[in-house]
Design an enzyme around this catalytic site. Structure first.
Site, PDB file in Angstrom:
ATOM      1  N   ILE A 207       0.837  -1.201   0.000  1.00 49.61           N
ATOM      2  CA  ILE A 207       0.000   0.000   0.000  1.00 49.61           C
ATOM      3  C   ILE A 207       0.873   1.253   0.000  1.00 49.61           C
ATOM      4  O   ILE A 207       0.658   2.183  -0.772  1.00 49.61           O
ATOM      5  CB  ILE A 207      -0.964   0.005   1.198  1.00 49.61           C
ATOM      6  CG1 ILE A 207      -2.001  -1.113   1.050  1.00 49.61           C
ATOM      7  CG2 ILE A 207      -1.656   1.360   1.327  1.00 49.61           C
ATOM      8  CD1 ILE A 207      -2.878  -1.304   2.271  1.00 49.61           C
TER       9      ILE A 207
ATOM     10  N   ARG B 221      -4.702   1.581  10.260  1.00 57.80           N
ATOM     11  CA  ARG B 221      -5.641   1.083  11.252  1.00 57.80           C
ATOM     12  C   ARG B 221      -5.912   2.167  12.285  1.00 57.80           C
ATOM     13  O   ARG B 221      -5.051   2.999  12.572  1.00 57.80           O
ATOM     14  CB  ARG B 221      -5.080  -0.169  11.956  1.00 57.80           C
ATOM     15  CG  ARG B 221      -5.168  -1.441  11.119  1.00 57.80           C
ATOM     16  CD  ARG B 221      -6.616  -1.881  10.951  1.00 57.80           C
ATOM     17  NE  ARG B 221      -6.769  -3.137  10.223  1.00 57.80           N
ATOM     18  CZ  ARG B 221      -6.982  -3.242   8.930  1.00 57.80           C
ATOM     19  NH1 ARG B 221      -7.024  -2.145   8.182  1.00 57.80           N
ATOM     20  NH2 ARG B 221      -7.149  -4.424   8.352  1.00 57.80           N
TER      21      ARG B 221
ATOM     22  N   GLU C 137     -14.844   0.987  15.919  1.00 63.26           N
ATOM     23  CA  GLU C 137     -15.689   0.988  14.727  1.00 63.26           C
ATOM     24  C   GLU C 137     -16.891   0.062  14.908  1.00 63.26           C
ATOM     25  O   GLU C 137     -16.761  -0.988  15.520  1.00 63.26           O
ATOM     26  CB  GLU C 137     -14.870   0.541  13.506  1.00 63.26           C
ATOM     27  CG  GLU C 137     -13.715   1.465  13.180  1.00 63.26           C
ATOM     28  CD  GLU C 137     -12.933   1.019  11.955  1.00 63.26           C
ATOM     29  OE1 GLU C 137     -13.287  -0.014  11.345  1.00 63.26           O
ATOM     30  OE2 GLU C 137     -11.954   1.687  11.596  1.00 63.26           O
TER      31      GLU C 137
ATOM     32  N   HIS D  48     -14.238   3.281   6.811  1.00 64.45           N
ATOM     33  CA  HIS D  48     -13.396   2.089   6.617  1.00 64.45           C
ATOM     34  C   HIS D  48     -13.778   1.338   5.335  1.00 64.45           C
ATOM     35  O   HIS D  48     -14.100   0.154   5.360  1.00 64.45           O
ATOM     36  CB  HIS D  48     -13.502   1.152   7.826  1.00 64.45           C
ATOM     37  CG  HIS D  48     -12.339   0.204   7.926  1.00 64.45           C
ATOM     38  ND1 HIS D  48     -11.939  -0.359   9.113  1.00 64.45           N
ATOM     39  CD2 HIS D  48     -11.475  -0.280   6.985  1.00 64.45           C
ATOM     40  CE1 HIS D  48     -10.894  -1.150   8.911  1.00 64.45           C
ATOM     41  NE2 HIS D  48     -10.598  -1.112   7.614  1.00 64.45           N
TER      42      HIS D  48
END
Length: 333
Positions: A157, A236, A265, A284
């Site tokens: 990423i 995260r 979350e 998310h």
């Protein structure tokens, strides 16, 4: 006898079709923990999404479990230590979401600097009374072009973000546990110690996994190094101490914050909601894209089948499990 596999979400039909060629498959779409505990003891394999919590109690009840495959790159929703102790192999998806998340990170960054999300809400509320009002914002709107961008985490990423940032004509710094010479050569990225990345960058993007070492890596102390800068999180929620972050935003020390992830979350209420000018918040879903979801399902299935065929998947998360239960003991196909 075919291995019994339980899927705990609505997996794409083609991936399920492949799984059914080899296994006896049941699907429960986001069941409660109690429902899972009642049935998990009869299954050899489990396929989950990030929304399925697989804790120690579920693992202990899975007396026949040999492999847990998650349809995600992250695996903090699974108790890895408990799985390893029980000799259960855990696999993740890798590479597939990287491009989607990297693309999303660029979108969050541009939306934050150019006030795109705020402007959308502004016009929908009927607040656009004159051009003069909007043109008054110019001192607080910035371009990404020419900025110094720091990336924490240079996995797939992080590399995807770096490649895109090069196209935006930015100067790229990064920190990761190991140097990544390939990306250094490709985009002229410069490795620096963590605190130096925070000091040197105009924008810091978090692309780290959730580990004990990365917990609250952005805290009151490190936020002190981000005064007058922007922070973007596609890693995260646990990477950021949200209380310290909110304080930094309130006091005007941190210029802006964009995030796709939160400490808890789904987030239902937060002082961040009130900071419309300074923040961009998304639920998310950086990796959500039709193309990515299709590919993820296939890889999650293939990871599980590879383990049940007695092969060590390159996407195995807990390699210490090989010492607890040899792969030969797992083979069912």
């Amino acid at each position: 006898m075919e291995p019994k596999v339980l899927v705990l979400f609505n997996m794409k039909s083609n991936a399920i079709k492949l799984l059914k060629e080899y296994c006896d498959v049941d699907v429960m779409v986001y069941p409660s923990k109690e429902e899972v505990l009642q049935v998990i003891g009869t299954y050899d394999g489990l396929i989950v999404s990030p929304l399925n919590l697989v804790d120690k109690e579920i693992i202990e009840h899975g007396r026949k479990l040999k492999v847990i495959s998650t349809q995600s790159a992250g695996y903090d929703h699974i108790d890895i230590n408990a799985a390893t102790e029980k000799g259960i192999y855990v696999t993740k998806v890798s590479g597939i979401l990287s491009e989607a998340v990297a693309e999303f990170a660029i979108g969050l960054t541009i939306a934050l600097l150019r006030k795109i999300a705020y402007s959308d809400r502004f016009i929908r509320k009927g607040l656009w009374d004159s051009h003069k009002t909007v043109w008054g914002w110019y001192k607080e709107i910035e371009t990404l072009h020419g900025k110094k961008v720091g990336i924490l985490g240079m996995g797939s990423i992080g590399k995807g973000i770096a490649r895109r940032m090069k196209a935006m004509n930015t100067e790229i710094y990064y920190w990761s546990r190991t140097r990544k010479e390939d990306i250094e050569k490709e985009v002229n990225a410069k490795w620096l110690p963590l605190n130096d990345v925070l000091k040197e960058s105009d924008i810091v993007i978090l692309a780290l996994p959730s580990t004990p070492e990365t917990y609250h890596i952005i805290n009151e102390e490190t936020l002190g190094l981000l005064e007058g800068k922007y922070l973007v999180n596609v890693g995260r929620g646990s990477l950021v101490d949200e209380k310290a972050l909110i304080k930094a935003l309130k006091e005007g020390n941190l210029k802006g914050f964009a995030t796709d992830v939160f400490e808890k979350e789904p987030i239902q209420e937060s002082e961040l909601f009130e900071m419309e000018w300074q923040t961009v918040l998304t639920p998310h879903h950086a990796g959500l894209a039709e193309e990515a979801m299709k590919d993820m399902g296939f890889q999650a299935v293939k990871n599980l089948l590879e383990i049940l065929m007695g092969n060590v998947s390159e996407n195995l998360v807990n390699r210490d499990v090989l010492k607890v239960r040899p792969i030969e003991d797992i083979k069912m196909l």
